[in-house]
Write a protein that holds these residues in place. Structure first.
Motif, mmCIF file in Angstrom:
data_model
loop_
_atom_site.group_PDB
_atom_site.id
_atom_site.type_symbol
_atom_site.label_atom_id
_atom_site.label_comp_id
_atom_site.label_asym_id
_atom_site.label_seq_id
_atom_site.Cartn_x
_atom_site.Cartn_y
_atom_site.Cartn_z
ATOM 1 N N LEU A 27 0.775 -1.096 0.018
ATOM 2 C CA LEU A 27 -0.022 0.029 -0.056
ATOM 3 C C LEU A 27 0.719 1.165 -0.036
ATOM 4 N N VAL A 28 0.667 2.075 -0.998
ATOM 5 C CA VAL A 28 1.425 3.297 -1.060
ATOM 6 C C VAL A 28 0.591 4.632 -0.787
ATOM 7 N N ARG A 29 1.116 5.486 0.141
ATOM 8 C CA ARG A 29 0.761 6.792 -0.175
ATOM 9 C C ARG A 29 1.796 7.846 0.526
ATOM 10 N N PRO A 30 2.425 8.246 -0.400
ATOM 11 C CA PRO A 30 3.974 8.589 -0.365
ATOM 12 C C PRO A 30 4.137 10.018 0.091
ATOM 13 N N ASN A 31 3.164 11.018 -0.106
ATOM 14 C CA ASN A 31 3.407 12.395 -0.134
ATOM 15 C C ASN A 31 2.674 13.315 1.131
ATOM 16 N N GLU A 32 1.849 12.730 1.868
ATOM 17 C CA GLU A 32 1.349 13.271 2.897
ATOM 18 C C GLU A 32 1.606 12.989 4.357
ATOM 19 N N SER A 33 1.945 13.758 5.313
ATOM 20 C CA SER A 33 2.160 13.624 6.572
ATOM 21 C C SER A 33 0.863 13.253 7.584
ATOM 22 N N VAL A 34 0.892 12.537 8.302
ATOM 23 C CA VAL A 34 -0.384 12.263 9.064
ATOM 24 C C VAL A 34 -0.549 13.499 10.118
ATOM 25 N N PRO A 35 -1.581 14.205 9.928
ATOM 26 C CA PRO A 35 -2.031 15.308 10.687
ATOM 27 C C PRO A 35 -2.658 14.986 11.911
ATOM 28 N N PRO A 36 -2.537 15.787 12.990
ATOM 29 C CA PRO A 36 -3.392 15.560 14.365
ATOM 30 C C PRO A 36 -4.727 15.254 14.110
ATOM 31 N N ASP A 37 -5.490 15.865 13.437
ATOM 32 C CA ASP A 37 -6.768 15.565 13.184
ATOM 33 C C ASP A 37 -7.283 14.262 12.668
ATOM 34 N N LEU A 282 -3.331 1.011 8.972
ATOM 35 C CA LEU A 282 -3.805 0.644 7.635
ATOM 36 C C LEU A 282 -4.876 1.453 7.155
ATOM 37 N N ASN A 283 -5.901 2.324 7.878
ATOM 38 C CA ASN A 283 -6.724 2.966 7.498
ATOM 39 C C ASN A 283 -6.005 4.238 6.459
ATOM 40 N N TRP A 284 -4.796 4.609 7.169
ATOM 41 C CA TRP A 284 -4.241 5.696 6.664
ATOM 42 C C TRP A 284 -3.625 5.515 5.376
ATOM 43 N N VAL A 285 -2.791 4.298 5.123
ATOM 44 C CA VAL A 285 -2.265 4.050 3.775
ATOM 45 C C VAL A 285 -3.180 3.582 2.865
ATOM 46 N N THR A 326 1.259 8.794 18.485
ATOM 47 C CA THR A 326 2.954 9.648 18.694
ATOM 48 C C THR A 326 3.783 9.014 17.671
ATOM 49 N N TRP A 327 3.560 7.679 17.144
ATOM 50 C CA TRP A 327 4.444 7.256 16.305
ATOM 51 C C TRP A 327 3.918 7.652 14.746
ATOM 52 N N MET A 328 2.716 8.018 14.648
ATOM 53 C CA MET A 328 2.338 8.384 13.228
ATOM 54 C C MET A 328 1.942 9.888 12.847
ATOM 55 N N VAL A 329 1.604 10.477 13.838
ATOM 56 C CA VAL A 329 1.398 12.132 13.637
ATOM 57 C C VAL A 329 2.762 12.781 13.370
ATOM 58 N N GLY A 330 2.827 13.431 11.994
ATOM 59 C CA GLY A 330 3.898 14.160 11.615
ATOM 60 C C GLY A 330 4.866 13.500 10.611
ATOM 61 N N SER A 331 4.617 12.272 10.640
ATOM 62 C CA SER A 331 5.242 11.240 9.736
ATOM 63 C C SER A 331 4.600 11.038 8.282
ATOM 64 N N ARG A 332 5.340 10.998 7.337
ATOM 65 C CA ARG A 332 4.999 10.258 6.059
ATOM 66 C C ARG A 332 4.919 8.825 6.257
ATOM 67 N N ILE A 333 3.972 8.173 5.628
ATOM 68 C CA ILE A 333 4.025 6.727 5.629
ATOM 69 C C ILE A 333 4.149 6.160 4.318
ATOM 70 N N PRO A 334 5.296 6.502 3.560
ATOM 71 C CA PRO A 334 5.151 6.251 2.049
ATOM 72 C C PRO A 334 4.544 4.729 1.517
ATOM 73 N N GLU A 335 4.849 3.700 2.634
ATOM 74 C CA GLU A 335 4.038 2.266 2.043
ATOM 75 C C GLU A 335 4.147 1.543 3.235
ATOM 76 N N CYS A 336 3.124 0.627 3.269
ATOM 77 C CA CYS A 336 3.201 -0.602 4.160
ATOM 78 C C CYS A 336 3.130 -1.795 3.044
ATOM 79 N N ARG A 337 4.021 -2.707 3.477
ATOM 80 C CA ARG A 337 4.193 -3.928 2.636
ATOM 81 C C ARG A 337 3.946 -5.178 3.473
#
Length: 408
Positions: A27-37, A282-285, A326-337
């Motif tokens: 699953l690929v979502r390369p360009n967006e950082s996870v926002p607090p909301d 998984l919802n995010w990616v 804490t792990w996710m917010v502010g990070s990009r998650i370009p892929e989950c494999r």
């Protein structure tokens, strides 16, 4: 599990900015950082200070919080807005955005006042239009610029929640759009939130009837029964296929309610905690832009309790919500494999730092940490931390583990 590529290609999902797309079992979502909301919540007892979540979250969906239309206006000309006033003020004080779900219909405003419904006589029927529009005007004027989004109806694919047809639902949506936007142009209109796999045909009927033209956000409830969080990926893809079919694939997609019921058979509290973390990853990616957990303080229906009964201590699942945030917010998650052994690896990018989250939902096994990761530490959802030697092996299982590099 079907190849993610095969699934998403067959469903017509594109790589638009708000969508994840697949490549092999990736699953690929390369360009967006996870926002607090992205991390939303339901709080059902806002009048009780001890029931406010003891973890940060960015958005609050007002549903099952005793502020339905029939609670706010039990009789024509009679308004009881104190609790909603309190909720809005509380959200502002905590820096939390508000999504208000509109409905259910008061008996006096209903087109079928004798009809049985989940919340009383006439509640599931569409309201008389003049009363619906008056309700919308009153709420939009009172809370202008204080409510960020309005969701048109809750789970209208269930007859006990909505007994009208798709055309009636579209009329409610268009009125909500026209009335609210005339008063508060910055407020978002969220589609009625259909639920789970069974809601897909009703969602398509709504879009076919013209619902897509009057919304800013698609809302859906990604419940998967007693199945694990990985099952959500296919359901999100099916919703995104319908969005693409009706040319609204660029609109945000919000999971406005999801969780697991008390009928789900969990093996342990640790497994419950793992479901929370895996669902949010998984919802995010998969292409979801916001996820409202159901629910923080519900003792009766939910199967994953985030606090002990009567708003007691935070549970392991509640702490997992805080940790995965804490792990996710502010990070990009370009892929989950996902590999052939069902091990999932999600890559997280924050500035120049790169971390991974690893789990296997089906088995426990020994995992050799790749040397090119540069990982020197592994953290668990439960707060345990281990320093890693070069070429270390770690036992992994259904509980996500965070592999950090120096400086993280």
């Amino acid at each position: 599990m079907l190849s993610v590529l095969a699934l998403l290609v067959s469903l017509g999902v594109t790589s638009a900015s708000a969508a994840a797309h697949g490549r092999g079992d990736v699953l690929v979502r390369p360009n967006e950082s996870v926002p607090p909301d992205y991390f939303g919540m339901h709080v059902h007892s806002p009048a009780r200070p001890e029931c406010w979540p003891r973890t940060e979250f960015g958005s609050w969906r007002l549903w099952d919080s005793h502020v339905r239309w029939l609670d706010l206006q039990p009789a024509r000309g009679q308004w009881n807005l104190d609790l909603l006033d309190h909720c809005i003020s509380l959200a502002e004080a905590r820096g939390v955005g508000v999504l208000l779900t509109l409905g259910q219909t008061p008996t006096w405003a209903s087109t079928r006042p004798e009809e049985a419904g989940q919340y009383g006589a006439g509640a599931s029927a569409e309201p008389r239009r003049k009363h619906w529009r008056a309700y919308l005007r009153r709420i939009a004027r009172r809370y202008q610029a204080r409510i960020e989004a309005y969701e048109v109806w809750n789970e209208p694919d269930l007859p006990t929640f909505f007994s009208g047809d798709a055309d009636a639902l579209v009329r409610l949506t268009r009125d909500a759009h026209d009335v609210v936007k005339a008063i508060d142009p910055e407020a978002s209109i969220v589609s009625p939130s259909f639920t789970s796999k069974r809601g897909l045909p009703a969602f398509e009927r709504y879009l076919r009837a013209g619902g897509a033209g009057a919304i800013d956000v698609v809302g859906y409830h990604f419940y998967v029964g007693e199945s694990p969080p990985e099952t959500m990926v296919a359901l999100v893809a099916r919703v995104r296929r319908l969005m693409a079919k009706y040319r609204i694939q660029e609109k945000p997609l919000w999971n406005t309610e999801a969780g697991w019921s008390r009928w789900t058979k969990f093996t342990s509290r640790r497994q419950m905690a793992s479901y929370v973390a895996r669902a949010y990853l998984l919802n995010w990616v998969a292409g979801v832009d916001r996820f409202y957990w159901y629910a923080w303080d519900n003792d009766d229906w939910v199967g994953i309790h985030t606090v002990e009964p009567d708003c007691g201590a935070t549970t392991e699942a509640g702490r997992a919500y805080a940790t995965i945030r804490t792990w996710m917010v502010g990070s990009r998650i370009p892929e989950c494999r996902r590999d052939r052994q069902d091990t999932w690896v999600c890559t997280l990018m924050r500035e120049r730092r790169q971390a991974r989250i690893v789990w296997n939902p089906k088995r426990q096994l020994r995992f050799r940490v790749p040397t090119d990761w540069g990982a020197n530490r592994v953290d668990t959802l439960q707060g345990d931390r281990r320093i890693l030697a070069e070429r270390a092996e770690v036992v992994i299982d259904e509980n996500p583990r965070y592999f950090a590099i120096p400086g993280d």
